[in-house]
Design a protein around this motif. Sequence first.
Motif, PDB file in Angstrom:
ATOM      1  N   UNK B  54       0.867  -1.192   0.000  1.00 18.36           N
ATOM      2  CA  UNK B  54       0.000   0.000   0.000  1.00 18.36           C
ATOM      3  C   UNK B  54       0.892   1.227   0.000  1.00 18.36           C
ATOM      4  N   UNK B  55       1.608   1.458  -1.108  1.00 16.64           N
ATOM      5  CA  UNK B  55       2.550   2.565  -1.139  1.00 16.64           C
ATOM      6  C   UNK B  55       1.823   3.873  -0.801  1.00 16.64           C
ATOM      7  N   UNK B  56       2.413   4.631   0.085  1.00 13.26           N
ATOM      8  CA  UNK B  56       1.832   5.903   0.565  1.00 13.26           C
ATOM      9  C   UNK B  56       0.395   5.720   1.043  1.00 13.26           C
ATOM     10  N   UNK B  57       0.121   4.551   1.635  1.00 12.61           N
ATOM     11  CA  UNK B  57      -1.195   4.324   2.211  1.00 12.61           C
ATOM     12  C   UNK B  57      -2.325   4.318   1.195  1.00 12.61           C
ATOM     13  N   UNK B  58      -1.980   4.159  -0.102  1.00 14.70           N
ATOM     14  CA  UNK B  58      -3.004   4.214  -1.168  1.00 14.70           C
ATOM     15  C   UNK B  58      -3.735   5.562  -1.181  1.00 14.70           C
ATOM     16  N   UNK B  59      -3.132   6.594  -0.613  1.00 12.25           N
ATOM     17  CA  UNK B  59      -3.794   7.904  -0.579  1.00 12.25           C
ATOM     18  C   UNK B  59      -4.014   8.432  -1.991  1.00 12.25           C
ATOM     19  N   UNK B  60      -5.058   9.204  -2.167  1.00 14.83           N
ATOM     20  CA  UNK B  60      -5.479   9.816  -3.434  1.00 14.83           C
ATOM     21  C   UNK B  60      -5.977   8.743  -4.406  1.00 14.83           C
ATOM     22  N   UNK B  61      -5.072   7.963  -4.978  1.00 18.33           N
ATOM     23  CA  UNK B  61      -5.398   6.766  -5.763  1.00 18.33           C
ATOM     24  C   UNK B  61      -4.228   5.817  -5.568  1.00 18.33           C
ATOM     25  N   UNK B  62      -4.503   4.501  -5.688  1.00 17.96           N
ATOM     26  CA  UNK B  62      -3.417   3.532  -5.511  1.00 17.96           C
ATOM     27  C   UNK B  62      -2.300   3.814  -6.520  1.00 17.96           C
ATOM     28  N   UNK B  63      -1.096   3.991  -6.022  1.00 17.82           N
ATOM     29  CA  UNK B  63       0.051   4.165  -6.915  1.00 17.82           C
ATOM     30  C   UNK B  63       0.277   5.590  -7.391  1.00 17.82           C
ATOM     31  N   UNK B  64      -0.673   6.491  -7.109  1.00 19.57           N
ATOM     32  CA  UNK B  64      -0.596   7.850  -7.673  1.00 19.57           C
ATOM     33  C   UNK B  64       0.567   8.645  -7.098  1.00 19.57           C
ATOM     34  N   UNK B  65       0.835   8.479  -5.820  1.00 24.40           N
ATOM     35  CA  UNK B  65       1.899   9.269  -5.190  1.00 24.40           C
ATOM     36  C   UNK B  65       3.258   8.592  -5.422  1.00 24.40           C
ATOM     37  N   UNK B  66       3.242   7.254  -5.441  1.00 21.77           N
ATOM     38  CA  UNK B  66       4.492   6.513  -5.680  1.00 21.77           C
ATOM     39  C   UNK B  66       5.109   6.862  -7.025  1.00 21.77           C
ATOM     40  N   UNK B  67       4.271   7.239  -7.983  1.00 18.02           N
ATOM     41  CA  UNK B  67       4.843   7.488  -9.317  1.00 18.02           C
ATOM     42  C   UNK B  67       5.786   8.680  -9.319  1.00 18.02           C
ATOM     43  N   UNK B  68       5.726   9.522  -8.281  1.00 18.54           N
ATOM     44  CA  UNK B  68       6.662  10.648  -8.200  1.00 18.54           C
ATOM     45  C   UNK B  68       7.800  10.417  -7.205  1.00 18.54           C
ATOM     46  N   UNK B  69       7.953   9.185  -6.722  1.00 10.29           N
ATOM     47  CA  UNK B  69       9.123   8.871  -5.892  1.00 10.29           C
ATOM     48  C   UNK B  69      10.389   9.043  -6.730  1.00 10.29           C
ATOM     49  N   UNK B  70      11.489   9.459  -6.080  1.00 11.67           N
ATOM     50  CA  UNK B  70      12.713   9.732  -6.842  1.00 11.67           C
ATOM     51  C   UNK B  70      13.157   8.581  -7.759  1.00 11.67           C
ATOM     52  N   UNK B  71      13.019   7.334  -7.315  1.00 12.37           N
ATOM     53  CA  UNK B  71      13.510   6.212  -8.131  1.00 12.37           C
ATOM     54  C   UNK B  71      12.704   6.039  -9.420  1.00 12.37           C
ATOM     55  N   UNK B  72      11.467   6.570  -9.451  1.00 13.84           N
ATOM     56  CA  UNK B  72      10.595   6.262 -10.587  1.00 13.84           C
ATOM     57  C   UNK B  72      11.101   6.814 -11.921  1.00 13.84           C
ATOM     58  N   UNK B  73      11.733   7.988 -11.898  1.00  9.79           N
ATOM     59  CA  UNK B  73      12.206   8.514 -13.184  1.00  9.79           C
ATOM     60  C   UNK B  73      13.308   7.611 -13.737  1.00  9.79           C
ATOM     61  N   UNK B  74      14.095   7.043 -12.833  1.00 11.59           N
ATOM     62  CA  UNK B  74      15.141   6.103 -13.239  1.00 11.59           C
ATOM     63  C   UNK B  74      14.511   4.811 -13.791  1.00 11.59           C
ATOM     64  N   UNK B  75      13.437   4.353 -13.155  1.00  7.79           N
ATOM     65  CA  UNK B  75      12.756   3.128 -13.617  1.00  7.79           C
ATOM     66  C   UNK B  75      12.119   3.360 -14.991  1.00  7.79           C
ATOM     67  N   UNK B  76      11.557   4.540 -15.198  1.00  6.42           N
ATOM     68  CA  UNK B  76      10.950   4.842 -16.504  1.00  6.42           C
ATOM     69  C   UNK B  76      12.033   4.821 -17.589  1.00  6.42           C
ATOM     70  N   UNK B  77      13.192   5.424 -17.272  1.00  6.45           N
ATOM     71  CA  UNK B  77      14.306   5.425 -18.231  1.00  6.45           C
ATOM     72  C   UNK B  77      14.765   3.996 -18.520  1.00  6.45           C
ATOM     73  N   UNK B  78      14.931   3.212 -17.455  1.00  5.96           N
ATOM     74  CA  UNK B  78      15.366   1.807 -17.555  1.00  5.96           C
ATOM     75  C   UNK B  78      14.378   1.013 -18.422  1.00  5.96           C
ATOM     76  N   UNK B  79      13.082   1.194 -18.161  1.00  2.40           N
ATOM     77  CA  UNK B  79      12.050   0.444 -18.882  1.00  2.40           C
ATOM     78  C   UNK B  79      12.009   0.847 -20.349  1.00  2.40           C
ATOM     79  N   UNK B  80      12.174   2.150 -20.609  1.00  2.85           N
ATOM     80  CA  UNK B  80      12.110   2.609 -22.001  1.00  2.85           C
ATOM     81  C   UNK B  80      13.299   2.132 -22.818  1.00  2.85           C
ATOM     82  N   UNK B  81      14.399   1.757 -22.120  1.00  6.09           N
ATOM     83  CA  UNK B  81      15.554   1.197 -22.830  1.00  6.09           C
ATOM     84  C   UNK B  81      15.434  -0.326 -22.977  1.00  6.09           C
ATOM     85  N   UNK B  82      14.305  -0.890 -22.513  1.00  7.73           N
ATOM     86  CA  UNK B  82      14.105  -2.333 -22.658  1.00  7.73           C
ATOM     87  C   UNK B  82      14.365  -3.124 -21.398  1.00  7.73           C
TER      88      UNK B  82
END
Lengths: 89, 223
Positions: B54-82
Amino acid sequence: MYKAKVIVTLRPSVFDPQGKAVENSLKSIGLSSVLDIRIGKYIEMEIETESYQEAEQVVIEACKKLLSNPVMDDYNFTVQEIQSERSIK
Amino acid sequence: MSTAKVGIIVFPGSNCDADTYHVFNNIIGVDTKFIWHKSATLEDRNIVILPGGFSYGDYLRCGAIAKFSPIMSEIIRFAQKGGIVIGICNGFQVLCETGLLPGALIRNRMLKFICDLVTLKVENNKSIFTSYYEIKEEIKLPIAHGEGNYVCDSDTLSELIGNNQVLFTYTENPNGSTGNIAGLQNVSRNILGLMPHPERASESILGNTDGIRLLRCVAESVI
């Protein structure tokens, strides 16, 4: 200083089970004239910008990036100027 | 010998991170590390797992706040490279919120949190996630979610089916998901999101090993 009031609702095409449950509950207590209930979120924000237009842009960005999910939500809002605590002094 | 280096992202409120770590590290036996969500880098990891919870207690919407965690921009880059990314349960919700997977997960149709063992059908076994299963094989995995009702518009659904992106469907839809979808991959086939928990079905002592093949398959896809 501005105050924004944002309402986020599920898009009409998305089934709202929570609204349905509340609707059935209202019917069960005799309010049979209630036809349809949709449940959304209400968010208040205070914003410090130079102009009304800038405040509006901040709200739009907040709605698009975080407050709503375009896959399932619609949003609308109002913005009004309010007295900031500083100007009251 | 697999050279998999698994990174399990830990958000405040993640609660399946340790189970997933245990399966990769101790059962499958590959190099596994936790990565705190405030980390700026994925280090040398070549498989990234967004675990259940329950990242960030599922506040607002499930996953909505986690998407702005610092690691996420790195994960998006990693995923877009395959890079290989798997989102399990709350991780699936985070992947949909970031837009790495299409659609969204909303409240279960019957409103209840469902904790149950469900039967899934393997719809496509030609993927790095499912090649250890037979096509149309029926497996059982546990689910535990309040917001697992997958929604997308009809055009997206046609694309998902046409591109063979749907990997798992429910044989008896528990939550109202569009197209009975329980798990899907992206168009580029390196990102998987699923609501059921393979890590909870990975040891015979716990009564079910249907999930281990998915996690082993991914680990062994990295040579």
